[in-house]
Design a protein around this motif. Structure first.
Motif, PDB file in Angstrom:
ATOM      1  N   PHE A  37       0.827  -1.211   0.000  1.00 19.23           N
ATOM      2  CA  PHE A  37       0.000   0.000   0.000  1.00 19.23           C
ATOM      3  C   PHE A  37       0.860   1.259   0.000  1.00 19.23           C
ATOM      4  N   THR A  38       0.416   2.252  -0.791  1.00 18.50           N
ATOM      5  CA  THR A  38       1.032   3.579  -0.758  1.00 18.50           C
ATOM      6  C   THR A  38      -0.033   4.644  -0.549  1.00 18.50           C
ATOM      7  N   ALA A  39       0.278   5.594   0.337  1.00 15.20           N
ATOM      8  CA  ALA A  39      -0.617   6.729   0.573  1.00 15.20           C
ATOM      9  C   ALA A  39      -0.299   7.899  -0.347  1.00 15.20           C
ATOM     10  N   ILE A  78      -2.672   7.413   5.022  1.00 18.02           N
ATOM     11  CA  ILE A  78      -1.738   6.715   5.916  1.00 18.02           C
ATOM     12  C   ILE A  78      -2.286   6.712   7.340  1.00 18.02           C
ATOM     13  N   THR A  79      -3.168   7.654   7.639  1.00 17.65           N
ATOM     14  CA  THR A  79      -3.743   7.742   8.987  1.00 17.65           C
ATOM     15  C   THR A  79      -4.890   6.758   9.202  1.00 17.65           C
ATOM     16  N   THR A  80      -5.404   6.147   8.128  1.00 18.49           N
ATOM     17  CA  THR A  80      -6.589   5.293   8.275  1.00 18.49           C
ATOM     18  C   THR A  80      -6.450   3.899   7.683  1.00 18.49           C
ATOM     19  N   GLU A 123       5.086   9.346   4.353  1.00 18.97           N
ATOM     20  CA  GLU A 123       5.125  10.619   5.071  1.00 18.97           C
ATOM     21  C   GLU A 123       4.348  11.676   4.281  1.00 18.97           C
ATOM     22  N   PRO A 124       3.328  12.307   4.896  1.00 10.50           N
ATOM     23  CA  PRO A 124       2.602  13.370   4.196  1.00 10.50           C
ATOM     24  C   PRO A 124       3.542  14.472   3.721  1.00 10.50           C
ATOM     25  N   ILE A 145      -1.791  -1.251  -3.981  1.00  9.59           N
ATOM     26  CA  ILE A 145      -2.900  -0.314  -3.847  1.00  9.59           C
ATOM     27  C   ILE A 145      -2.381   1.071  -3.484  1.00  9.59           C
ATOM     28  N   GLY A 146      -2.988   2.107  -4.067  1.00 10.16           N
ATOM     29  CA  GLY A 146      -2.642   3.479  -3.716  1.00 10.16           C
ATOM     30  C   GLY A 146      -3.874   4.356  -3.666  1.00 10.16           C
ATOM     31  N   THR A 147      -3.782   5.447  -2.919  1.00  8.87           N
ATOM     32  CA  THR A 147      -4.891   6.403  -2.839  1.00  8.87           C
ATOM     33  C   THR A 147      -4.398   7.792  -3.209  1.00  8.87           C
TER      34      THR A 147
END
Length: 573
Positions: free
Chosen positions: A229-231, A237-239, A260-261, A295-297
């Motif tokens: 997974f990648t944010a 990344i928080t959820t 990291e945001p 998966i990424g968002t």
């Protein structure tokens, strides 16, 4: 240009802070082109709220354009709910100035006597949507520009039902905002009316997500699924890790370099899971870890991109239509197996999404409903039809919503649904990719392609406008050798059959969309983006797939057909 200069000069008064005045004066002295871009229009609400480049001016996202909107919403809420204690909830993403903008917005609401709940740090959009109803708020604000480039920010507005603004509230609020001057904004916040939220709201959201996506898979089945997974430097990344852990998924690999945001999104050209490049790092790590899924968002956590193993064992990106069809199939099939499908159930999608959604849904004996582009319209379907029960639905732009506890696309819950589906299929000796081919064989092989033409600035806006005028005044008679048989114009709410010459009304709210249908089932839709300087063309072709073994051959045939259509229409990616 005179009007633009007058608008700019009005920003040189003491209504605006010294830094703003200084920057406007600098534009007037040194950069007429940028001055024009910054003031030639007022930012307006589109399909995803208000979104734009940050900077000074009426056509930019800044403290004052956001403040004016917030003052207008405050005024409207007071008139719409005169005898109620007004409440709003605010969240923000990872972008430059998002936190500061969120607190400016909180100040304006509280200055108008409205109770404000605000998240202590960045959180994804679907959590904001959920929080509106969970906290019994009248309104919710999300500071985000979704997947736009780093120089953008935005402002999504949610109403009491948790969905984004729709008619008549949107028009009424815009009218209220347009009646205001920047001098009318009250920035003098009341700290007593601003409450920072604790973890209880987020925990309730995660519990609801697990409740809505629970198909009683064994711990062993879940353990055997390997996920990367990648944010993409964003909020999910928080959820997402917390949600998957809560649901029992243990084998999760994070792309640490993108966890990291970061408002600059340094590792990608675009933080948009619709773009294949965005998931490159996730796919590389997934290959290294032998993951079943990558998966990424997007940065605000409402869209998802997925790569699955194909028949050769290679990770292959699914498009938004394919992901949506697979998730809908899984929901329908599980409900059918459990005997829980009812006449009152419905699935929803949008007018520019794959026609396979309707074919698949109706094959399960379930009602299919269609809306304009944007999840606010799917949320409106739920609100307008309390007698019906929403199962799930999505749109081609990589968004999906499971159940109605959230009233916007929700990558968190959708990711959990994909993992449930992938884990169960893997336990049965098959895969997500193989299941997609089976769906094509059973219901028709539909393939889609999106072409987005970027047209920036004042000239670009005029070019997009003229393109839609030309398509209306000189409608296509054929597309790549196929006769056009039906034209739907959602701006006039008219559909015309070119063979029978009969017309009928379209029972969907008006929108600047044109859709052409050919004699062989090809569908081409054109619409200007509501949130970006683009005009989009959605192409859908289809045929039968007689045997699973013919998949690659038929897939190439459909690719060639799409290429011919793009050539015929003069479209380039």
């Amino acid at each position: 240009m005179r009007n633009i200069l007058d608008k700019a000069k009005s920003w040189l008064t003491d209504t605006f802070d010294k830094d703003t005045v200084k920057e406007v004066q600098k534009l007037m002295d040194t950069d007429q082109k940028l001055l024009e871009e910054s003031f030639f229009q007022n930012l307006s609400f589109g399909t995803g709220g208000m979104r734009g480049i940050m900077g000074v001016g009426t056509n930019r996202i800044n403290k004052y354009t956001l403040g004016k909107n917030t003052q207008g919403i405050s005024n409207y809420m007071k008139s719409a709910f005169p005898d109620e204690t007004l409440k709003v909830v605010i969240a923000y993403d990872c972008r430059h100035n998002s936190k500061a903008f969120a607190h400016h917005v909180a100040d304006v609401f509280s200055a108008n006597g409205i109770q404000v709940y605000i998240f202590p740090e960045l959180r994804p959009t679907p959590l904001l949507s959920y929080s509106v109803r969970h906290l019994d708020c009248h309104c919710g604000i999300m500071l985000t520009a979704s997947h736009n480039p780093p120089e953008y920010n935005g402002y999504k507005v949610y109403w009491k039902d948790g969905g984004q603004l729709v008619p008549p509230q949107d028009r009424e609020i815009i009218s209220e905002i347009n009646g205001l001057d920047f001098t009318d904004i009250n920035f003098n916040g009341n700290s007593k009316l601003i409450k920072t939220l604790d973890a209880s709201v987020e925990n309730a959201y995660l519990d609801e997500a697990v409740k809505n996506v629970n198909f009683n898979l064994s711990a062993e089945v879940k353990k055997n699924l390997n996920i990367t997974f990648t944010a993409l430097h964003g909020t999910s990344i928080t959820t997402v890790p917390a949600l998957l852990e809560k649901a029992g998924y243990q084998n999760l690999q994070l792309v640490e370099a993108q966890s990291e945001p970061d408002p600059e999104f340094p590792t990608v050209k675009s933080p948009n899971p619709e773009e294949p490049e965005a998931l490159e790092m996730a796919i590389k790590l997934a290959d290294k870890q032998d993951s079943d899924l990558a998966i990424g968002t997007d940065p605000d956590g409402d869209r998802l991109g997925i790569a699955v193993r194909n028949k050769q064992g290679e990770l292959t990106l699914l498009n938004g239509n394919q992901t949506m069809v697979l998730m809908t199939w899984y929901l329908l099939d599980k409900m059918k197996q459990s005997g829980n499908l009812k006449d009152s159930h419905f699935v929803a999608s949008t007018i520019v999404s794959t026609p396979l959604m309707q074919v698949l849904t109706e094959a399960y004996g379930v009602k299919y409903m269609e809306s304009l582009t944007g999840f606010k319209w799917i949320a409106k379907l739920i609100k307008d039809h309390p007698e019906l029960d929403y199962i799930g639905g999505g749109e081609e732009s990589f968004g999906y919503m499971v159940g109605d506890f959230v009233r916007d696309k929700d990558a968190n819950t959708a990711i959990l649904l994909v993992c449930e589906m992938a884990a169960e299929l893997k336990s049965q000796g098959t895969s997500v990719y193989e299941q997609l081919i089976k769906i094509y064989k059973a219901h028709g092989f539909f393939k889609e392609n999106l072409v987005s033409l970027v047209k920036r600035g004042l000239e670009g806006a005029e070019e997009i406008k003229q393109k839609m005028i030309d398509l209306r005044e000189h409608p296509l008679k054929e597309i790549a050798g196929e006769q056009v048989v039906l034209i739907e114009d959602y701006q006039t709410s008219k559909a015309k059959n070119l063979q029978s010459h009969e017309s009928h009304e379209i029972d969907i709210p008006k929108s600047n969309v044109l859709i052409y249908y050919t004699e062989n089932g090809t569908k081409v839709a054109a619409r200007p983006s509501g949130t970006e300087p683009k005009i989009k063309f959605y192409i859908s072709v289809n045929t039968t797939l007689e045997e699973v073994s013919n998949f690659e051959t038929v897939d190439k045939e459909l690719d060639l057909k799409i290429k011919a259509i793009k050539t015929d229409l003069g479209l380039t990616d």
